[in-house]
Design a protein around this motif. Structure first.
Motif, PDB file in Angstrom:
ATOM      1  N   VAL A 197      11.180   2.300   0.482  1.00 44.97           N
ATOM      2  CA  VAL A 197      10.719   1.986  -0.868  1.00 44.97           C
ATOM      3  C   VAL A 197      11.123   3.138  -1.773  1.00 44.97           C
ATOM      4  N   MET A 198      11.874   2.828  -2.831  1.00 44.27           N
ATOM      5  CA  MET A 198      12.280   3.840  -3.803  1.00 44.27           C
ATOM      6  C   MET A 198      11.367   3.714  -5.021  1.00 44.27           C
ATOM      7  N   PRO A 199      10.407   4.643  -5.157  1.00 38.81           N
ATOM      8  CA  PRO A 199       9.531   4.591  -6.328  1.00 38.81           C
ATOM      9  C   PRO A 199      10.314   4.935  -7.604  1.00 38.81           C
ATOM     10  N   ARG A 200       9.909   4.345  -8.693  1.00 40.54           N
ATOM     11  CA  ARG A 200      10.515   4.653  -9.988  1.00 40.54           C
ATOM     12  C   ARG A 200      10.214   6.128 -10.306  1.00 40.54           C
ATOM     13  N   ASN A 201      11.167   6.823 -10.868  1.00 42.12           N
ATOM     14  CA  ASN A 201      11.035   8.220 -11.285  1.00 42.12           C
ATOM     15  C   ASN A 201      10.900   9.199 -10.119  1.00 42.12           C
ATOM     16  N   GLU A 202      11.372   8.841  -8.942  1.00 40.56           N
ATOM     17  CA  GLU A 202      11.403   9.773  -7.816  1.00 40.56           C
ATOM     18  C   GLU A 202      12.802   9.802  -7.234  1.00 40.56           C
TER      19      GLU A 202
ATOM     20  N   HIS B  40       5.199 -13.969   2.651  1.00 43.52           N
ATOM     21  CA  HIS B  40       4.417 -13.163   1.715  1.00 43.52           C
ATOM     22  C   HIS B  40       3.962 -11.882   2.420  1.00 43.52           C
ATOM     23  N   PHE B  41       4.456 -10.750   1.932  1.00 46.79           N
ATOM     24  CA  PHE B  41       4.190  -9.467   2.582  1.00 46.79           C
ATOM     25  C   PHE B  41       3.268  -8.593   1.746  1.00 46.79           C
ATOM     26  N   GLU B  42       2.442  -7.845   2.437  1.00 44.53           N
ATOM     27  CA  GLU B  42       1.583  -6.830   1.834  1.00 44.53           C
ATOM     28  C   GLU B  42       2.111  -5.473   2.296  1.00 44.53           C
ATOM     29  N   ILE B  43       2.542  -4.649   1.349  1.00 44.93           N
ATOM     30  CA  ILE B  43       3.093  -3.331   1.677  1.00 44.93           C
ATOM     31  C   ILE B  43       1.958  -2.324   1.712  1.00 44.93           C
ATOM     32  N   ASP B  44       1.865  -1.574   2.808  1.00 45.48           N
ATOM     33  CA  ASP B  44       0.876  -0.506   2.922  1.00 45.48           C
ATOM     34  C   ASP B  44       1.205   0.552   1.869  1.00 45.48           C
ATOM     35  N   PRO B  45       0.263   0.914   0.996  1.00 43.74           N
ATOM     36  CA  PRO B  45       0.563   1.873  -0.066  1.00 43.74           C
ATOM     37  C   PRO B  45       0.817   3.295   0.429  1.00 43.74           C
ATOM     38  N   GLU B  46       0.354   3.612   1.618  1.00 48.19           N
ATOM     39  CA  GLU B  46       0.592   4.950   2.176  1.00 48.19           C
ATOM     40  C   GLU B  46       1.893   4.965   2.968  1.00 48.19           C
ATOM     41  N   PRO B  47       2.827   5.867   2.628  1.00 48.50           N
ATOM     42  CA  PRO B  47       4.071   5.935   3.397  1.00 48.50           C
ATOM     43  C   PRO B  47       3.830   6.475   4.799  1.00 48.50           C
ATOM     44  N   ILE B  48       4.699   6.082   5.720  1.00 53.59           N
ATOM     45  CA  ILE B  48       4.635   6.621   7.079  1.00 53.59           C
ATOM     46  C   ILE B  48       4.989   8.105   7.048  1.00 53.59           C
ATOM     47  N   PHE B  49       6.040   8.418   6.280  1.00 52.19           N
ATOM     48  CA  PHE B  49       6.419   9.806   6.019  1.00 52.19           C
ATOM     49  C   PHE B  49       7.175   9.832   4.706  1.00 52.19           C
ATOM     50  N   LYS B  50       7.295  11.004   4.099  1.00 52.18           N
ATOM     51  CA  LYS B  50       8.054  11.151   2.854  1.00 52.18           C
ATOM     52  C   LYS B  50       8.593  12.573   2.761  1.00 52.18           C
TER      53      LYS B  50
END
Length: 66
Positions: A34-39, A54-64
């Motif tokens: 996932v590429m967040p805007r402005n990052e 229909h998918f629900e994306i976990d808001p917490e990344p596995i790693f970053k």
């Protein structure tokens, strides 16, 4: 695909490189970038679906990247 991770408020610029697996109970799990805007860097997230559409994306990344 663009959108927003609803629970975190992160605006998404791109979603790419999904890897998919179907669990024995029929759920579909995606590992995706996932590429967040402005990052500068993408984050690796998990998304889950009961119907494979229909998918629900976990808001917490596995790693970053720090």
């Amino acid at each position: 695909m663009t959108g927003r991770l609803s629970s975190s408020g992160i605006e998404i610029r791109q979603i790419f490189n999904p890897g998919q697996v179907t669990t024995p109970d029929g759920r579909t799990i995606l590992l995706l970038s996932v590429m967040p805007r402005n990052e500068k860097y993408a984050r690796c997230h998990v998304a889950e679906s009961a119907d494979g559409i229909h998918f629900e994306i976990d808001p917490e990344p596995i790693f970053k990247v720090d």
